[in-house]
Scaffold this motif. Structure first.
Motif, PDB file in Angstrom:
ATOM      1  N   VAL A   1       0.833  -1.195   0.000  1.00  0.00           N
ATOM      2  CA  VAL A   1       0.000   0.000   0.000  1.00  0.00           C
ATOM      3  C   VAL A   1       0.875   1.254   0.000  1.00  0.00           C
ATOM      4  O   VAL A   1       0.609   2.223  -0.722  1.00  0.00           O
ATOM      5  N   VAL A   2       1.939   1.224   0.784  1.00  0.00           N
ATOM      6  CA  VAL A   2       2.864   2.373   0.835  1.00  0.00           C
ATOM      7  C   VAL A   2       3.519   2.582  -0.527  1.00  0.00           C
ATOM      8  O   VAL A   2       3.597   3.703  -1.028  1.00  0.00           O
ATOM      9  N   TYR A   3       3.961   1.495  -1.174  1.00  0.00           N
ATOM     10  CA  TYR A   3       4.612   1.607  -2.478  1.00  0.00           C
ATOM     11  C   TYR A   3       3.662   2.159  -3.544  1.00  0.00           C
ATOM     12  O   TYR A   3       4.090   2.861  -4.461  1.00  0.00           O
ATOM     13  N   MET A   4       2.384   1.844  -3.420  1.00  0.00           N
ATOM     14  CA  MET A   4       1.421   2.307  -4.418  1.00  0.00           C
ATOM     15  C   MET A   4       1.248   3.823  -4.394  1.00  0.00           C
ATOM     16  O   MET A   4       0.889   4.442  -5.395  1.00  0.00           O
ATOM     17  N   GLY A   5       1.459   4.425  -3.253  1.00  0.00           N
ATOM     18  CA  GLY A   5       1.467   5.885  -3.174  1.00  0.00           C
ATOM     19  C   GLY A   5       0.098   6.545  -3.169  1.00  0.00           C
ATOM     20  O   GLY A   5      -0.003   7.756  -3.370  1.00  0.00           O
TER      21      GLY A   5
ATOM     22  N   VAL B   1     -11.369 -10.982  -8.771  1.00  0.00           N
ATOM     23  CA  VAL B   1     -10.679  -9.815  -9.324  1.00  0.00           C
ATOM     24  C   VAL B   1     -11.301  -8.533  -8.795  1.00  0.00           C
ATOM     25  O   VAL B   1     -12.509  -8.442  -8.583  1.00  0.00           O
ATOM     26  N   THR B   2     -10.443  -7.546  -8.538  1.00  0.00           N
ATOM     27  CA  THR B   2     -10.870  -6.199  -8.183  1.00  0.00           C
ATOM     28  C   THR B   2      -9.789  -5.237  -8.667  1.00  0.00           C
ATOM     29  O   THR B   2      -8.816  -5.649  -9.301  1.00  0.00           O
ATOM     30  N   SER B   3      -9.951  -3.958  -8.372  1.00  0.00           N
ATOM     31  CA  SER B   3      -8.925  -2.981  -8.738  1.00  0.00           C
ATOM     32  C   SER B   3      -8.950  -1.824  -7.757  1.00  0.00           C
ATOM     33  O   SER B   3      -9.937  -1.606  -7.047  1.00  0.00           O
ATOM     34  N   THR B   4      -7.845  -1.099  -7.731  1.00  0.00           N
ATOM     35  CA  THR B   4      -7.751   0.131  -6.942  1.00  0.00           C
ATOM     36  C   THR B   4      -6.815   1.076  -7.678  1.00  0.00           C
ATOM     37  O   THR B   4      -5.680   0.709  -8.004  1.00  0.00           O
ATOM     38  N   GLY B   5      -7.289   2.274  -7.997  1.00  0.00           N
ATOM     39  CA  GLY B   5      -6.469   3.192  -8.789  1.00  0.00           C
ATOM     40  C   GLY B   5      -6.086   2.541 -10.107  1.00  0.00           C
ATOM     41  O   GLY B   5      -6.925   1.973 -10.806  1.00  0.00           O
ATOM     42  N   PRO B   6      -4.798   2.551 -10.461  1.00  0.00           N
ATOM     43  CA  PRO B   6      -4.358   1.949 -11.727  1.00  0.00           C
ATOM     44  C   PRO B   6      -3.983   0.472 -11.601  1.00  0.00           C
ATOM     45  O   PRO B   6      -3.422  -0.107 -12.531  1.00  0.00           O
ATOM     46  N   PHE B   7      -4.284  -0.165 -10.478  1.00  0.00           N
ATOM     47  CA  PHE B   7      -3.849  -1.541 -10.225  1.00  0.00           C
ATOM     48  C   PHE B   7      -5.023  -2.520 -10.287  1.00  0.00           C
ATOM     49  O   PHE B   7      -6.045  -2.316  -9.636  1.00  0.00           O
TER      50      PHE B   7
ATOM     51  N   LYS C   1       3.375 -11.308  -8.966  1.00  0.00           N
ATOM     52  CA  LYS C   1       3.493 -11.040  -7.548  1.00  0.00           C
ATOM     53  C   LYS C   1       4.074  -9.643  -7.372  1.00  0.00           C
ATOM     54  O   LYS C   1       5.050  -9.279  -8.039  1.00  0.00           O
ATOM     55  N   PRO C   2       3.512  -8.831  -6.507  1.00  0.00           N
ATOM     56  CA  PRO C   2       3.959  -7.443  -6.380  1.00  0.00           C
ATOM     57  C   PRO C   2       5.340  -7.332  -5.744  1.00  0.00           C
ATOM     58  O   PRO C   2       5.706  -8.089  -4.855  1.00  0.00           O
ATOM     59  N   THR C   3       6.114  -6.381  -6.245  1.00  0.00           N
ATOM     60  CA  THR C   3       7.405  -6.026  -5.655  1.00  0.00           C
ATOM     61  C   THR C   3       7.440  -4.513  -5.482  1.00  0.00           C
ATOM     62  O   THR C   3       6.604  -3.788  -6.049  1.00  0.00           O
ATOM     63  N   ARG C   4       8.404  -4.036  -4.744  1.00  0.00           N
ATOM     64  CA  ARG C   4       8.524  -2.593  -4.553  1.00  0.00           C
ATOM     65  C   ARG C   4       8.707  -1.891  -5.896  1.00  0.00           C
ATOM     66  O   ARG C   4       8.084  -0.872  -6.171  1.00  0.00           O
ATOM     67  N   GLU C   5       9.547  -2.466  -6.756  1.00  0.00           N
ATOM     68  CA  GLU C   5       9.840  -1.843  -8.043  1.00  0.00           C
ATOM     69  C   GLU C   5       8.602  -1.802  -8.938  1.00  0.00           C
ATOM     70  O   GLU C   5       8.301  -0.782  -9.568  1.00  0.00           O
TER      71      GLU C   5
ATOM     72  N   ARG D   1       6.155   4.141 -12.670  1.00  0.00           N
ATOM     73  CA  ARG D   1       5.097   4.544 -13.566  1.00  0.00           C
ATOM     74  C   ARG D   1       5.687   4.658 -14.963  1.00  0.00           C
ATOM     75  O   ARG D   1       6.483   5.551 -15.251  1.00  0.00           O
ATOM     76  N   SER D   2       5.294   3.761 -15.833  1.00  0.00           N
ATOM     77  CA  SER D   2       5.807   3.793 -17.198  1.00  0.00           C
ATOM     78  C   SER D   2       4.748   4.366 -18.132  1.00  0.00           C
ATOM     79  O   SER D   2       3.637   4.687 -17.742  1.00  0.00           O
ATOM     80  N   SER D   3       5.064   4.443 -19.425  1.00  0.00           N
ATOM     81  CA  SER D   3       4.116   4.967 -20.411  1.00  0.00           C
ATOM     82  C   SER D   3       3.064   3.951 -20.785  1.00  0.00           C
ATOM     83  O   SER D   3       2.085   4.258 -21.422  1.00  0.00           O
ATOM     84  N   GLY D   4       3.274   2.717 -20.375  1.00  0.00           N
ATOM     85  CA  GLY D   4       2.293   1.670 -20.668  1.00  0.00           C
ATOM     86  C   GLY D   4       2.019   0.866 -19.432  1.00  0.00           C
ATOM     87  O   GLY D   4       2.432   1.201 -18.340  1.00  0.00           O
ATOM     88  N   SER D   5       1.276  -0.222 -19.597  1.00  0.00           N
ATOM     89  CA  SER D   5       0.977  -1.083 -18.448  1.00  0.00           C
ATOM     90  C   SER D   5       2.234  -1.776 -17.992  1.00  0.00           C
ATOM     91  O   SER D   5       3.154  -2.037 -18.772  1.00  0.00           O
ATOM     92  N   LEU D   6       2.298  -2.059 -16.720  1.00  0.00           N
ATOM     93  CA  LEU D   6       3.500  -2.624 -16.115  1.00  0.00           C
ATOM     94  C   LEU D   6       3.216  -4.012 -15.597  1.00  0.00           C
ATOM     95  O   LEU D   6       2.217  -4.255 -14.934  1.00  0.00           O
ATOM     96  N   LEU D   7       4.070  -4.949 -15.895  1.00  0.00           N
ATOM     97  CA  LEU D   7       3.902  -6.307 -15.423  1.00  0.00           C
ATOM     98  C   LEU D   7       4.561  -6.467 -14.065  1.00  0.00           C
ATOM     99  O   LEU D   7       5.517  -5.811 -13.763  1.00  0.00           O
TER     100      LEU D   7
END
Length: 269
Positions: free
Chosen positions: A162-166, A190-196, A254-258, A263-269
């Motif tokens: 949650v902290v990493y998501m900002g 499935v759910t979402s929050t913000g851009p995730f 699986k989520p990581t800090r990185e 935030r890239s110009s496209g979707s991030l894996l």
């Protein structure tokens, strides 16, 4: 504005069965703050089917509903309560007490075995099977003994993620994948929050008891809505403010800090 009844403000609607969209059924399940009923748009003036309504005298603050394949209905409220009805027009068989936060969305598996309720920062997964019931009935069919009501499993993100998501967590209504040809075979939430976009493996949650094992995919923009492609759980349809995309569930990681901070110009894996 679609007015069902001049004295009954409708706050939410839902299909009458899990896969009613695949049938010729033209009716809907309707909710007011303290009433559950069937809506028939073919009726004039009063669209509420009179013998298929149930009103509560106390302020129940209903917010959301979902139906099983057989037409049993789960209802969530702003008080955090979950009610399980075996059909429309009767009182709930089971009332699960509030845990403190409003329920913003609700979904149920085809067979009614599991209910997922969405709160702002976490999900609640409920096993509705009655303990020690020889007929395998659920809380939709019979009331739970007072001392044996199920304890919901909380599904939530780890604090460090949650902290990493900002940004604060604000989940969209969670959904099970849909599997009309294989009753009870829902595998994923499935759910979402913000851009995730976030998914939980249902079998893994049930097998391990862990509510913090999930996969995430990040998008450049805020996710407005998300749901599985009909009939399977391998693809998720993601609605963005100006686009609709389909993503393979295998692309969620699986989520990581990185991965959560970049935030890239496209979707991030």
């Amino acid at each position: 504005e679609w007015r069902v009844h001049e004295d009954v403000p409708t706050v939410a609607v839902a299909p009458t069965t899990k896969y009613a969209q695949m049938t010729g059924d033209r009716t809907l399940v309707g909710l007011s703050h303290n009433m559950l009923y069937r809506i028939d748009p073919r009726l004039r003036d009063n669209m509420i089917v009179q013998d298929q309504q149930q009103a509560y005298v106390t302020k129940s603050h209903f917010t959301t509903a979902a139906a099983t394949e057989s037409g049993a209905v789960a209802v969530g409220s702003a008080k955090g309560e979950i009610r399980l009805f075996d059909r429309l027009g009767v009182r709930a068989k089971t009332v699960l007490p509030a845990l403190g936060e409003p329920i913003l969305g609700i979904d149920v598996t085809s067979d009614g075995r599991y209910v997922v309720a969405t709160c702002k920062t976490y999900l609640l997964l409920v096993d509705t099977k009655l303990p020690d019931d020889a007929n395998g009935r659920t809380g939709f069919m019979k009331a739970f003994p007072q001392a044996q009501k199920p304890a919901p499993k909380r599904l939530q993100l780890k604090p460090e993620h949650v902290v990493y998501m900002g940004a604060p967590i604000s989940f969209t209504p969670a959904k099970f994948n849909q599997a009309p040809d294989a009753q009870g075979s829902e595998k994923t939430i499935v759910t979402s929050t913000g851009p995730f976009v976030v998914t939980w493996n249902l079998r893994r949650v049930l097998g391990t008891g862990r509510g913090d094992a999930y996969h995430i995919k990040q998008y450049q923009d805020t996710v407005v809505a998300d749901n599985f492609r009909f009939g399977q759980d391998r693809s998720i349809v993601v609605t963005l403010p100006n686009d609709v995309q389909s993503v393979k569930r295998s692309q969620l990681a699986k989520p990581t800090r990185e991965s959560l901070m970049i935030r890239s110009s496209g979707s991030l894996l």
